[in-house]
Enzyme design. Structure first.
Site, mmCIF file in Angstrom:
data_model
loop_
_atom_site.group_PDB
_atom_site.id
_atom_site.type_symbol
_atom_site.label_atom_id
_atom_site.label_comp_id
_atom_site.label_asym_id
_atom_site.label_seq_id
_atom_site.Cartn_x
_atom_site.Cartn_y
_atom_site.Cartn_z
ATOM 1 N N ASP A 46 -10.629 24.681 13.036
ATOM 2 C CA ASP A 46 -9.496 25.533 13.416
ATOM 3 C C ASP A 46 -9.860 26.294 14.686
ATOM 4 O O ASP A 46 -10.687 25.826 15.470
ATOM 5 C CB ASP A 46 -9.150 26.479 12.256
ATOM 6 C CG ASP A 46 -7.656 26.764 12.158
ATOM 7 O OD1 ASP A 46 -7.097 27.285 13.138
ATOM 8 O OD2 ASP A 46 -7.054 26.473 11.116
ATOM 9 N N HIS B 146 -5.150 32.194 14.262
ATOM 10 C CA HIS B 146 -4.825 31.119 13.328
ATOM 11 C C HIS B 146 -6.001 30.777 12.416
ATOM 12 O O HIS B 146 -5.846 30.640 11.194
ATOM 13 C CB HIS B 146 -4.405 29.895 14.141
ATOM 14 C CG HIS B 146 -3.789 28.793 13.357
ATOM 15 N ND1 HIS B 146 -4.530 27.778 12.799
ATOM 16 C CD2 HIS B 146 -2.496 28.521 13.054
ATOM 17 C CE1 HIS B 146 -3.716 26.928 12.189
ATOM 18 N NE2 HIS B 146 -2.479 27.360 12.331
ATOM 19 N N SER C 280 0.451 24.948 8.220
ATOM 20 C CA SER C 280 -0.908 25.464 8.442
ATOM 21 C C SER C 280 -1.324 26.426 7.344
ATOM 22 O O SER C 280 -2.504 26.534 7.011
ATOM 23 C CB SER C 280 -0.994 26.204 9.781
ATOM 24 O OG SER C 280 -1.084 25.329 10.852
#
Length: 873
Positions: A220, A294, A655
């Site tokens: 990620d 994220h 996600s």
């Protein structure tokens, strides 16, 4: 001679090959320099004696330097990253045969021992082969090798020109050359919604033991290691985990390690991004530090510490927890703030994660577009390396994609991956604006209310400008300095939702900051027009505020404001008479119509190639919460304009769904450490729910013809097997197991897949067949081209005590379904085979949906979805 004469003489003598418009004929700077050497020698003979001066030499060197730089830039601009695979097995499948190197292959679902001398020796052998191949074909300075892939696939990533790529394709021993392609990110209350605190964590010793010693690898955007969700608690510190071999990079600024016991590994991969010119160290951080938000968010969803207060703007929105709060976190940063990432870096990260010994990989990432040089969705370096990861016993959860609600929008295709769709859970944040004329306008806004029983004057931003110019760019209330504080103070500021909000250059948080800076009581943000697919999420703000998302309701607001506001002949406001009050949006409303498939969640059918032909494999696999998920955030993060500088964010995407499954898989792995990735995936799928909290069939958010959102009955193309049920997954009764050979059989029986291409990526010949790809032993059945009658086989393994199962099936009327046998008894560990026969009754041109259920006399319920499209020939 004057300088001008020297220049003219010199330029007249420059050979045509060295003029800028002809530079692209050269393959390297070396070629240019060789040509220049010949030119200089010729020039020496043409300038006898003292006519060859230092000045002339300097002029030639200057020209040489300029043209060399130009050529370098042209060649660099022309070069791209390619992923190359070559003949010979990678470590995971090498069975011997090369003198001096013994076998290193592992059986299906067996961990790779990378510490052994045999693996180290053979790995070095492969690296040397990669280097020798490149050195034999190209000059050293004409290429840059970025990575050697040795453990899961045999190959390398290299930065070369398209012409060099063609040379590589023709070279003996090269099996495939794929131009790199980009990937992108696919982006609390859910533990309670899923029943973890009462139904799952107690079985593993409580939340303080849930996921103990399981390592989840996150490919990620990195991590913010100082967040309380990732702290090593002093009350119950983590013990060392010797079996995990990952590295911990050091923060270049603080010189502190990114690891702390909770975080056991932290590395970053950016070589492909760097040579492609996309990587900017000042914003992307050449370290595992999350410059986006994220990566911190997904890691916290799966494995964040339990009971972390979620605080923003002075309010607490509950306590956050990961699905497996005692699992360890291993960070493999390969995604970046502005551009996403490159497959070459992602493949390197996955290779490293498996090498290091992770148990689970979370991939909240998918391709921007199909790979450039492969025809099938299942065969490319990305999916091939994941197949090898699964072979080594690693469970992989991947986000299904955010292209919904349209069909065939999935970006996760392969049977060895758990592809995760996103659900809306039972929590909704709603608010309302009450106008002076009695109308109540619904909206969203996680804010406190204005004072009870009091209404405040509404003032529009365009009517309180300090300067009358630029109204269109100031109505979105992003710049307090252009608005009249004296007119705004004590009132409610009315703002317009501009296109800047859609592209992320404006934010609701900034509106709140503007209103607060001007002394406003609160604000209203009105949407006057919108594009299809525009998504509005509630945003926490510290003052009363609301977003009116319904265009017709915004029109009601504006009409009331205009009627109530008196103006002079120039249009200037004489008096503001419109009033209103904002409700309390801090408390969520819990709905029984949950879970529900989120509008953005990608849908099936699954495709087998980039002609978008349907595959005999159902995707997505499973549904998990992915809408409005609270979790940790990096204060460096700019991925969401509304959460810049914050430590928590509430965002949506598949996600967010994938790490829910990764964390729950960790709980299953903790209880059943010897289960294969396929068995874990089966347990999650066969025990999932197709009914919502109100015991009604799950709905899916969809568009109606007018592009407004509606709700339709969900199908397996929306949710796969159904919504995850963690408690049931721990005790599934039966599992549908599969291994590496089974996946090879699936590939080898899929029509249109070339056997040589399969061998290129798997290093195995097609000598194992399933008859048909739909015979892969997956916990779902998909027959994309059903003609007359087809019989599908499945094998179940009993993972509990002896039990007798009754098998039933149901299907849409266009397709008949029968099972055999009708019942079977399995002892502990036993396997039994059953068949499902599908027969076309009528050709409708659409898919039929159904399911097969196995009900045990000890209470286990096992269910698999069935989809089929009938044809007359």
């Amino acid at each position: 001679m004057s300088r001008g004469v020297i220049e003219n003489s010199y330029n007249n003598e420059v050979p045509d090959e060295l003029k800028p418009n002809n530079l692209m004929m050269f393959k390297s700077v070396t070629d240019v320099i060789d040509m220049y050497k010949r030119y200089v020698e010729k020039a020496r003979t043409n300038f006898p004696g003292d006519q060859w001066t230092i000045k002339q030499t300097m002029m030639i060197v200057e020209h040489l330097f300029t043209l060399s730089i130009l050529l370098s830039l042209l060649i660099i601009a022309k070069c791209e990253v390619y992923i190359v695979t070559i003949e010979g097995d990678p470590v995971i499948s090498y069975r011997g045969g090369i003198d001096g190197f013994e076998a290193t292959a592992v059986e299906s679902d067996q961990k790779l021992d990378v510490t052994s001398d045999l693996v180290t020796s053979y790995s070095q052998h492969l690296t040397t082969r990669h280097d020798n191949l490149l050195e034999s074909l190209f000059d050293d300075e004409s290429y840059t090798k970025l990575y050697s892939y040795k453990h899961l696939i045999n190959g390398f990533a290299v930065h070369i020109s398209p012409e060099q790529a063609e040379t590589l394709r023709r070279a003996p021993g090269v099996k495939s050359v794929d131009r790199d392609w980009k990937v992108r990110k696919l982006t609390t209350h859910t533990p309670q919604f899923l029943g973890l605190p009462t139904g799952v964590w107690p079985t593993g010793g409580g939340f303080d033991r849930a996921g103990e010693d399981i390592v989840i690898g996150f490919v990620d955007s990195g991590i913010f290691p100082h967040h309380p969700s990732f702290r090593n608690p002093e009350s119950a510190p983590y013990e060392p985990l010797p079996r995990y071999r990952g590295k911990c990079e050091v923060d270049p600024d603080t010189r502190r390690s990114f690891c702390n016991g909770k975080i056991v590994g932290a590395q970053h991969f950016a070589k492909a991004a760097t040579v492609s010119g996309a990587f900017n160290p000042s914003v992307d951080f050449a370290s595992p530090l999350d410059g986006d938000g994220h990566g911190s968010h997904t890691a916290a969803i799966a494995a964040g510490n339990n009971g972390i207060p979620v605080r923003l703007h002075g309010y607490e929105y509950g306590k956050a927890s990961g699905m497996a709060p005692r699992a360890r976190i291993a960070v493999y940063k390969a995604l970046y703030r502005l551009f996403g990432g490159f497959v070459a870096d992602v493949v390197a990260a996955i290779e490293q994660a498996v090498h290091d010994g992770v148990d689970i990989i979370n991939l909240s990432v998918g391709p921007n577009s199909p790979p450039a040089t492969t025809r099938t969705t299942f065969l490319n370096p990305f999916d091939a390396v994941l197949l090898s990861a699964v072979k080594s016993g690693v469970f992989v959860a991947q986000a299904a994609g955010n292209g919904g609600p349209f069909s065939k929008t999935l970006v996760s295709y392969s049977p060895w991956i758990a592809s995760v769709a996103a659900a809306v859970d039972d929590r909704r944040y709603k608010n309302h604006l009450t106008l002076g004329n009695g109308k109540i306008l619904p909206g969203i806004g996680m804010s406190p209310a204005t004072r009870l029983n009091k209404k405040y004057t509404l003032v529009a931003a365009n009517d309180v400008l300090l300067d009358s110019s630029g109204k269109s760019s100031t109505s979105d209330c992003q710049r307090p300095e252009v608005l009249n504080k004296n007119l705004v103070r004590g009132n409610i500021l009315l703002c317009g939702y501009s296109f800047n909000f859609v592209i992320g250059t404006a934010s609701m948080t900034k509106v709140a900051e503007t209103a607060k800076a001007l002394g406003a009581i609160g604000f209203v943000l009105a949407v006057e027009n919108t594009s299809p697919g525009t998504k509005f999420d509630p945003v926490p703000v510290g003052i009363p505020g609301i977003l009116i998302t319904d265009v017709s309701k915004s029109s009601d607001l504006i009409d009331y404001y205009n009627v109530s506001t008196s103006r002079d002949w120039t249009g200037r406001v004489k008096s503001f008479k419109a009033v209103g009050s904002i409700g309390d949006g801090l408390e969520p409303i819990l709905h029984k119509s949950a879970p529900m498939v989120a509008l953005f969640s990608a849908r099936g059918p699954n495709i087998k190639d980039y002609s978008f032909r349907d595959a005999d494999l159902l995707k997505p696999d499973i549904l998990a919460p992915g809408s409005l998920i609270w979790a940790s955030w990096s204060p460096n993060g700019t991925d969401e304009a509304n959460y810049i500088g914050e430590h928590f964010a509430m965002i949506s995407g598949t996600s967010m769904a994938a790490p829910h499954i990764a964390g729950i898989a960790a709980l299953v792995k903790q209880k059943h450490p010897r289960w294969s990735p396929a068995a874990i995936k089966s347990a999650l799928m066969t025990t999932s729910n197709t009914l919502d909290r109100a015991e009604r069939p799950i709905l899916a958010q969809q568009y109606s013809g007018s592009e407004t959102m509606t709700f339709v009955p969900a199908t397996p193309f929306d949710y796969g097997s159904g919504h995850v049920n963690p408690r049931a997954a721990l005790d599934p009764g039966l599992v549908f197991d599969a291994g590496y050979e089974d996946y090879l059989g699936f590939l080898c029986t899929t029509p249109g897949l070339d056997s040589h291409e399969i061998q290129n990526y798997t290093h195995r010949p097609c000598n194992y067949t399933l008859g048909h790809p739909y015979n892969l032993n997956s916990p779902s059945i998909a027959v994309s081209h059903l003609v007359r009658t087809q019989t599908v086989t499945r094998t179940v393994t009993n993972v509990d005590e002896e039990e007798t199962y009754t098998i039933t099936a149901r299907m849409s009327p266009a397709v008949a379904i029968e099972t055999s046998p009708r019942a079977m008894t399995l002892r502990p560990g036993a396997t039994r085979r059953f068949t499902v026969t599908l027969t076309v009754r009528s050709v409708t041109g659409v898919y039929s949906f159904g399911e097969v259920s196995l009900k045990g006399n000890r209470g286990h319920k096992v269910r698999i979805p069935v989809v089929a499209m009938g044809y007359d020939r």
